[in-house]
Design an enzyme around this catalytic site. Structure first.
Site, short mmCIF file in Angstrom:
data_model
loop_
_atom_site.label_atom_id
_atom_site.label_comp_id
_atom_site.label_asym_id
_atom_site.label_seq_id
_atom_site.Cartn_x
_atom_site.Cartn_y
_atom_site.Cartn_z
CB ILE A 33 -1.56 0.06 1.11
CG1 ILE A 33 -1.79 -1.69 1.06
CG2 ILE A 33 -1.51 1.16 1.38
CD1 ILE A 33 -2.78 -1.26 2.17
CB SER A 34 0.83 4.39 0.10
OG SER A 34 1.56 5.88 0.24
CG LEU A 35 6.97 5.53 -1.07
CD1 LEU A 35 5.49 6.70 -0.85
CD2 LEU A 35 7.52 6.23 0.08
N GLY A 73 3.87 0.40 -2.83
CA GLY A 73 3.54 -0.39 -3.90
C GLY A 73 4.83 -0.28 -5.09
#
Length: 421
Positions: A253-255, A257
């Site tokens: 999730i978010s960074l 990724g």
């Protein structure tokens, strides 16, 4: 009928108001999103927002400290809710205590978010968030397993959740981790409880440089080769009796990724990969938060200079972002950070991905995330399912924090279909 002696009838005095500051507005939405799974209440979060605004209004404009007001308001709220949790335990009300502990954990995390990472208070609020979460999660059915996974000269803090009624029969399992500023505690409300409701085991982790890890091991910073910590995590899972290693998913999730994508390129035991959103080039992604003039001609800004740079040259939100960037990457200047980011690339490794992948991104996240998600879909070596969340769904923002039930439905319905093949 008697004469009027009352002052009338009202529905209440609380009003729904947001913030003028975009980052405050996003963090408020972040808290409101967690309400879906027990990570807060509207009344408590709106009360904290009123306290933040009142604190700022009481300060002279030239010396106003928005971040300090946020920390003060959310820490005070967390302490009140934690006190209520302990009172419930003393009164033998474990369910009420659990729910209070969970909310207190999230409010402490909110205080931690805007607190200066180089101060003792930052770690204090972070450890309080962890302690409250554990106190609540130990009262789940079944209780959480608090895990310390061996990793180099330290350990990876994690929580292993199993669904109700789980026994030694191997089950589908998902590893979840966030990115820049989330925590494993928050992941329970963001995606963990939804997975448990669908029969998954959930391992929520904090890797090097991430929030939960830096609370316990502040010397460990972000590293580009995320396959190293993930290898340790998968090794640990492989030894658990209730884990079906043929149905092992990874969700970043978010960074996260970037981190999850990089890890899956090298870890063959991952059988399904979901990215929210896919990040192939972390440098290009992170520079998207900064003004174009700073990206095109980055100034040399050093950690020790930050307190003396006037607001006219460096806004408060950008100053706070730089400070947490320096802390998590283990650098002391903008140029050091930019040099470090050169290594956070997936490069040609993405072609190695032969497993089913899910690309998740919000249409309102900006041009860079959308472009990198598109690039991922084109370059991955295996089957990719693409999902762009739209504003008209109430889910177009970063990681769909404003509509977590929809996000979880998309994620786990896809993962179910992959594992049922």
């Amino acid at each position: 009928m008697s004469a009027n002696t009352t002052e009338g009838v009202q529905r209440g005095r609380m009003r729904v108001r947001g913030y003028d500051e975009p980052e405050f507005e996003f963090q408020m939405l972040r808290g409101l999103g967690a309400i879906n799974y027990g990570g807060g209440t509207p009344g408590e979060l709106l009360l904290a927002a009123d306290a933040v605004r009142a604190c700022m209004a009481a300060q002279p404009e030239e010396s106003r400290d928005p971040a300090g007001c946020w920390v003060q308001a959310h820490a005070a709220l967390a302490q009140r809710v934690e006190k209520a949790a302990w009172a419930c335990l003393e009164g033998n009300h474990p369910v009420s205590a659990r729910d209070h502990f969970f909310r207190a954990s999230m409010y402490y995390r909110s205080a931690e978010y805007f607190c200066d990472p180089y101060t003792p208070e930052h770690r204090k609020w972070g450890l309080s968030s962890r302690a409250c979460f554990i106190a609540g999660a130990q009262r789940l059915d079944p209780p959480v397993q608090v895990v310390h996974i061996p990793y180099e000269n330290a350990d990876i803090p994690a929580y292993f959740f199993t669904p109700p009624g789980a026994d030694s029969i191997p089950r589908k399992t998902v590893i979840v981790h966030t990115g820049f500023d989330g925590s494993a505690e928050e992941l329970y409300f963001e995606c963990g409880r939804a997975a448990l409701e669908r029969g998954y085991n959930v391992l929520a982790i904090d890797g090097p440089g991430q929030t939960g890890m830096t609370r316990l091991h502040p010397q460990l910073k972000f590293r580009p080769d995320w396959e190293v910590p993930i290898r340790a995590v998968v090794d640990w899972l492989a030894e658990q009796a209730g884990v079906d290693m043929s149905r092992l998913g990874l969700y970043g999730i978010s960074l996260g990724g970037y981190f999850a994508l990089r890890a899956a390129c090298f870890e063959p035991r991952i059988r399904a990969l979901a990215l929210n959103s896919p990040i192939l080039d972390l440098k290009a992604y992170q520079l998207g938060f900064f003004p174009p003039e700073m990206v095109n001609d980055p100034p040399e800004v050093r950690l020790e200079w930050l307190p003396d740079i006037p607001r006219s040259e460096l806004p408060d939100d950008l100053r706070a972002l730089l400070k947490i960037v320096f802390f998590r990457f283990g650098v002391e200047s903008v140029h050091e950070w930019l040099n470090a980011l050169d290594h956070f690339q997936t490069g040609d490794h993405i072609g190695r991905l032969a497993i089913p992948c899910l690309s998740m991104v919000g249409e309102a996240e900006g041009g860079e995330p959308l472009a990198q998600a598109r690039q991922f879909c084109d370059a991955a070596g295996g089957e990719v399912t693409e999902r762009v969340f739209m504003l008209e769904e109430g889910a177009g923002g970063h990681c769909q924090l404003e509509n977590l039930p929809l996000s979880s439905a998309v994620l786990y319905d896809w993962m179910d279909e992959v594992f049922e093949r």
